[in-house]
Design an enzyme around this catalytic site. Structure first.
Site, mmCIF file in Angstrom:
data_model
loop_
_atom_site.group_PDB
_atom_site.id
_atom_site.type_symbol
_atom_site.label_atom_id
_atom_site.label_comp_id
_atom_site.label_asym_id
_atom_site.label_seq_id
_atom_site.Cartn_x
_atom_site.Cartn_y
_atom_site.Cartn_z
ATOM 1 C CG HIS A 122 56.731 3.909 26.460
ATOM 2 N ND1 HIS A 122 55.495 3.282 26.403
ATOM 3 C CD2 HIS A 122 56.544 5.154 25.994
ATOM 4 C CE1 HIS A 122 54.614 4.134 25.900
ATOM 5 N NE2 HIS A 122 55.223 5.273 25.642
ATOM 6 C CB CYS A 152 57.994 0.824 68.961
ATOM 7 S SG CYS A 152 59.511 1.790 68.816
#
Length: 802
Positions: free
Chosen positions: A416, A748
């Site tokens: 919840h 990279c």
């Protein structure tokens, strides 16, 4: 005369106004999906007409309307007394005889002449489970109800639950007229999940909204524990495209603690009790792979039928061993959002960690901690504070809009507290186990959910930044592909929405360190380990695997697959392991297999390990993991990259070793790239291009080896400079050579985002792709776009380094 009762087989989604969204959906699935093998327990529903008749019989329409008019809609100070008065009115009413008779007759029909069967009696509001709002958890359900009298009483209790405090507040928040929301009670044959397991399923990834996975969560016993967040469930991620193709579709499995098991108290309608879960069951997944796959197929069929993401409840019957779908309702959080990149949060500093748990969302919040034990303490909570509690239930809903973050002791991603946090757009950390003990009321704390699937609560108020991800539909450069550098699978689904053309560098070292933690050769040679304590620790970590090598393959393949699935069908280039010997030695069992080197940076690393007897079998485990991802899971967007390959001979040897382990270059489309990070790679680029399918420039190593600077040495660190003319000239030579071949080449690194002129230099010399860290991607794209405009529109001459 309108019907009092409708069998599930008589209703569909056209009957929401009559039996509510929950019951209409059950009827819809029974009528349309049973033929496809989906099992839904049979039952019937009382209608909205029956509820109206109950109100009119007891003269409650006007009194309830007057009561709701008295509600304090500014502070809701009288919400509790108003709700209690409304429920008392309904509970004191008498059930009309014709309604009692209709319920009893339908119940006997459900029993089919046999003894009284146990049923679940669940509330279904007529405005419930709409795509724009879900009343899930707002009303009551009653389990294991047996006998006509008990069923009728449970129906009346469901009627009364239309006026729970949380339901009243929810209707107020969502603009529903109280008098126009009616209550239908669904009476459904019980699935004996108290003797087996139950759980929920989302047909998307609930944190990011990524649509191509199904998340199944499961616990032992009744499902209330998973909703209430009382336990940490098992989690299974299933990739839909692989599921459709009949491939191995389970890309990730996480074992939860499942500390409690909810079972029936023993008598009809006498409630439920929680008992400690047996240690063996806590250490066992609630579903096997075949069951996970079956449930995932059902979830996918349900989603396809409703044409929207769904929130599904499932259960396994401990008597028959059959799986069932108990409920299916629209997912209401991400369904209303346009899929896209969320803002990227990052901490500017780190502090003392107080607790950790499952991170919900990716945000950061700082504020005063308010430790509460129940919603009755709501008056202590001030606007903008952080709620610290054991767990939350729908009873907390009226006050949760005041908080800036939620931290609970128990619960998982489908509890919840997690669902509410997503609805409110605030960070939450659930399942910390001890937040209410370690965090004091009134403490100033920082809640961080930006560090992957694990969230941390830090002492004090820490600085953090928020990078606006912008529009995920941003135009990408036409000639140069922006890609991501990644290592953490927990970030994959969120980062998949970023505007990239895939992952240019997936560092598997992070997965090995954080998920596996064991040296692969210690698993290969487990029976011969000399250190008894180390052997004992490895035995415990791999206790679910008879063959210890399979542990490594499973965990590594799941990490790679999660990232590959997130970006599918875009390329994901996986660099094979590139630890140095001193780093490998830090892995559990590593000291027995790693030599001690004076300079590990230039020693036994990268390609030289893969064919060497000291590591060859460890490399075989890496190959097996990649092969599983590509061939068994169907994620053929994965490419392989070999780091620190010193010579052509070494490159040939590595390809041969890979083939011996079943990872054959070009088989099933496998491409193998090589890192270009040594001067030798530059000088022999044309020859390397004959063996490998692509290059990726490792600018850090290429810079250190060109300048002769050990980047691990603090003494000479100031000399390390990617912008120095010498390493740039090496990159220029490499690009100019590779442009004459047919293979792609990328880079990279950080420099192209930090330095626009460096990006322009790369674009001008024909780089095919540039990979960035996530926080640098947008600036990097801007730099590439600007560089391309200069290069391809203005026809600027190539910069030449003298």
């Amino acid at each position: 005369m309108e019907a009092i009762i409708k069998k599930f087989s008589e209703v569909s989604m056209a009957d929401v106004a009559t039996v509510g969204g929950k019951n209409a959906s059950l009827g819809e699935m029974i009528g349309t999906l049973s033929a496809k093998g989906i099992k839904v327990p049979d039952g019937f529903a009382t209608t909205a007409f029956a509820f109206r008749a109950f109100l009119e019989h007891n003269g409650l329409v006007a009194p309830l309307q007057q009561l709701m008019q008295q509600l304090d809609r500014k502070t809701y100070s009288n919400l509790q007394t108003t709700g209690a008065a409304a429920r008392e009115m309904l509970l004191k009413g008498s059930m009309p005889e014709n309604i009692k008779h209709a319920i009893a007759k339908a119940y006997r029909g459900l029993c089919d002449g046999s003894a009284d069967v146990p049923v679940a009696v669940r509330s279904s509001a007529t405005a419930e489970d709409m795509p724009q709002a879900s009343f899930a958890g707002q009303h009551e359900s009653y389990l294991n109800v047996t006998g006509e009298t008990a069923v009728i009483q449970a129906v009346q209790k469901c009627f009364a639950s239309l006026y729970t405090n949380r339901a009243i507040k929810y209707r107020e928040d969502n603009g529903f007229d109280h008098t126009k929301v009616l209550l239908s009670a669904g009476i459904q044959r019980m699935v004996r999940s108290d003797l087996a397991c139950s759980g929920v399923g989302f047909t998307l990834e609930p944190e990011s909204g990524f649509r191509d996975v199904i998340l199944l969560s499961g616990i032992w016993g009744l499902g209330e524990n998973i909703v209430q967040g009382a336990v940490m469930p098992d989690e299974f991620y299933v990739f839909k495209p692989s599921l459709k193709e009949g491939k191995k579709a389970i890309i990730q499995k996480r074992l939860g603690d499942k500390a409690q098991t909810m079972v029936y108290a023993g008598h009809s309608d006498s409630g439920t009790i929680n008992k400690p879960t047996d240690a063996e069951l806590r250490d066992t997944f609630v579903l096997n792979d075949a069951e996970v796959t079956q449930l995932a197929r059902w979830c996918m069929l349900i989603e396809q039928h409703y044409q929207r993401p769904m929130d599904i409840e499932w259960a396994k019957d401990g008597l028959s061993g059959e799986l069932f779908i108990l409920q299916a309702r629209p997912e209401t959080i991400h369904a209303q959002k346009k899929p896209g990149a969320e803002p990227l949060f990052s901490l500017k500093q780190k502090g003392k960690r107080l607790v950790s748990g499952a991170a919900i969302g990716n945000k950061v919040a700082a504020g005063i901690a308010r430790v509460l034990t129940s919603p009755a303490d709501a008056a202590q909570l001030k606007e903008g504070e952080i709620l610290i509690t054991g767990s939350t239930s729908p009873d907390w809903d009226p006050i949760l809009k005041k908080v800036c973050a939620i931290v609970t002791d128990t619960g998982g991603r489908t509890s919840h507290a997690s669902i509410v946090a997503r609805e409110l757009g605030i960070p939450a950390i659930v399942g910390t186990q001890d937040a209410t003990r370690k965090i004091k009321d009134g403490d100033l704390i920082t809640v961080s959910c930006c560090e992957g699937k694990t969230g941390y609560v830090y002492e004090g108020k820490l600085g953090f930044s928020q990078t606006n991800a912008g529009d995920a539909a941003i135009s990408l450069p036409k000639h140069t592909s922006p890609m991501l550098i990644m290592s953490d699978p927990d970030q994959a689904f969120a980062l998949s929405f970023y505007p990239s053309r895939g992952v240019g560098l997936l560092r598997m070292e992070f997965i090995i360190t954080h998920t596996i933690g064991i040296h692969p050769m210690a698993l290969v040679n487990f029976n011969n380990l000399q250190d008894k304590e180390t052997k004992s620790r490895i035995a415990y970590l791999t206790r679910h695997y008879e063959d210890k090598k399979t542990f490594f393959i499973d965990k590594l393949s799941q990490g790679i697959a999660t990232i590959a699935a997130a970006f599918y069908p875009r390329d994901v280039i996986v660099r094979m392991s590139d630890f140095k010997t001193n780093e490998y030695a830090e892995l559990l069992g590593g000291k027995e297999f790693e030599p001690v080197e004076e300079n590990p940076m230039l020693g036994f690393r990268g390609a030289s390990r893969y064919y060497h007897p000291l590591y060859r079998e460890g490399f075989g485990l890496e190959c097996a993991a990649v092969k599983m991802v590509r061939d068994e899971m169907g994620l053929t967007n994965v490419k392989v990259m070999i780091p620190f390959c010193r010579t052509l001979m070494e490159g040939r040897q590595v390809l041969d070793v890979m083939a011996s382990f079943g990872l054959q270059q070009h088989e099933n489309g496998l491409e193998v790239y090589v890192m270009a990070e040594l001067p030798a790679n530059v000088l022999e680029a044309a020859a390397f291009a004959e063996y490998f399918d692509g290059f990726s420039i490792g600018s850090n190593d290429l810079t250190q080896l060109t300048l002769g600077v050990d980047r691990d040495s603090a003494l000479v660190a100031p000399l390390f400079d990617e912008e120095d003319a010498a390493p740039k000239k090496m990159i220029q030579m490499l690009l100019d050579t590779v442009r004459q071949t047919v293979v792609p080449i990328g880079l990279c690194g950080q420099a192209p985002s930090d330095l626009p002129e460096f990006a322009a230099f790369l674009v001008a010399h024909g780089i095919n792709s540039i990979s960035f860290n996530p926080d640098a991607l947008f600036q990097g794209i801007a730099n590439i776009v600007k560089a391309e405009q200069q290069q391809y529109i203005d026809s600027a001459p190539l910069p030449v380094i003298i």
